[in-house]
Design an enzyme around this catalytic site. Sequence first.
Site, PDB file in Angstrom:
ATOM      1  N   ASP A  47     -58.222  12.021  19.844  1.00  0.00           N
ATOM      2  CA  ASP A  47     -58.512  12.579  20.780  1.00  0.00           C
ATOM      3  C   ASP A  47     -58.793  14.021  20.968  1.00  0.00           C
ATOM      4  O   ASP A  47     -58.426  14.536  19.940  1.00  0.00           O
ATOM      5  CB  ASP A  47     -58.003  12.018  22.226  1.00  0.00           C
ATOM      6  CG  ASP A  47     -56.524  12.996  22.530  1.00  0.00           C
ATOM      7  OD1 ASP A  47     -56.074  13.911  21.546  1.00  0.00           O
ATOM      8  OD2 ASP A  47     -55.462  11.768  22.899  1.00  0.00           O
ATOM      9  N   LYS A  69     -61.057  12.615  25.715  1.00  0.00           N
ATOM     10  CA  LYS A  69     -61.442  12.392  27.066  1.00  0.00           C
ATOM     11  C   LYS A  69     -60.959  14.006  28.406  1.00  0.00           C
ATOM     12  O   LYS A  69     -59.932  14.478  27.113  1.00  0.00           O
ATOM     13  CB  LYS A  69     -61.091  11.784  27.968  1.00  0.00           C
ATOM     14  CG  LYS A  69     -61.878  10.406  27.300  1.00  0.00           C
ATOM     15  CD  LYS A  69     -61.288   8.917  28.279  1.00  0.00           C
ATOM     16  CE  LYS A  69     -61.643   9.225  29.112  1.00  0.00           C
ATOM     17  NZ  LYS A  69     -63.070   8.817  29.330  1.00  0.00           N
ATOM     18  N   MET A 184     -52.099  17.211  33.933  1.00  0.00           N
ATOM     19  CA  MET A 184     -53.903  17.030  34.113  1.00  0.00           C
ATOM     20  C   MET A 184     -53.437  17.910  35.830  1.00  0.00           C
ATOM     21  O   MET A 184     -53.797  17.049  36.595  1.00  0.00           O
ATOM     22  CB  MET A 184     -54.070  15.702  33.524  1.00  0.00           C
ATOM     23  CG  MET A 184     -54.200  15.732  32.594  1.00  0.00           C
ATOM     24  SD  MET A 184     -54.779  13.945  31.832  1.00  0.00           S
ATOM     25  CE  MET A 184     -53.393  12.736  32.436  1.00  0.00           C
TER      26      MET A 184
END
Length: 280
Positions: A47, A69, A184
């Site tokens: 990732d 992502k 996040m």
Amino acid sequence: MTDAFFADLPELNPGSVWLVGAGPGDPGLLTLHAANALRQADVIVHDALVNADCLKLVKPAAKLEFAGKRGGKPSPKQRDISLRLVELARAGLRVLRLKGGDPFVFGRGGEEALTLVEHGIPFRIVPGITAGIGGLAYAGIPVTHREVNHAVTFLTGHDSSGVVPDRINWEGIAKGSPVIVMYMAMKHIGQISANLIAAGRAPDEPVAFVCNAATPEQAVLETTLSRAEADVTASGLEPPAIVVVGEVVRLRSSLDWLGALNGRTLAADPFSSQIRRNPA
């Protein structure tokens, strides 16, 4: 370490998948099982948060596939990534799914493992050091300190649709968790801060943003809950970031070990005796 040492570690068999955490950034934080997997894998599906230096351990013939992502940017769909792991394993390859941090901490590792189970693919889980602990440690911020907190909450700042999760009990967290660690969350920090203040957290409570944790590009912003949105916007800092709310942020003035290596003078009493109490 010698090849004989790795020979005693588990074998990554053809047709199987290992879901491996690479830690928050510094390649030195890879576990031995992670290094062992990197040495054996035929294909590494990694990732966006995996430090490129971690990939230097792969064997020369290994193939690298990017499956990152990132919020707000074009990204492969999670179902497609999961099915790609199945496809590679069915081709008889040794498959390593490498994720930043820990695959089971906001890393979608559970979703990918369930897909492997659905299709009868053998797998192994290799935990990693999650950024919410290891990344903060590289900033000199412990997630627990017995003079400050006996509980900590980890949460994500956005759900699968990209907005602040509506199932979070902000009042419960604000009243029950002295330290809150958020993944996040930078994009929505204004709304999150407002939710916490409305639920009873002090506007002047310390907050820290740790960006690019445990890498040479690490940057730390210390602010308060009421000023978090304005200060992070003015700073120009960008994700990836870990955000921590709580009095443990004050410990950075004493525990910023990376800063000390670069000449920072550390404080002997980070709280100025304001909140000290006798530990149990």
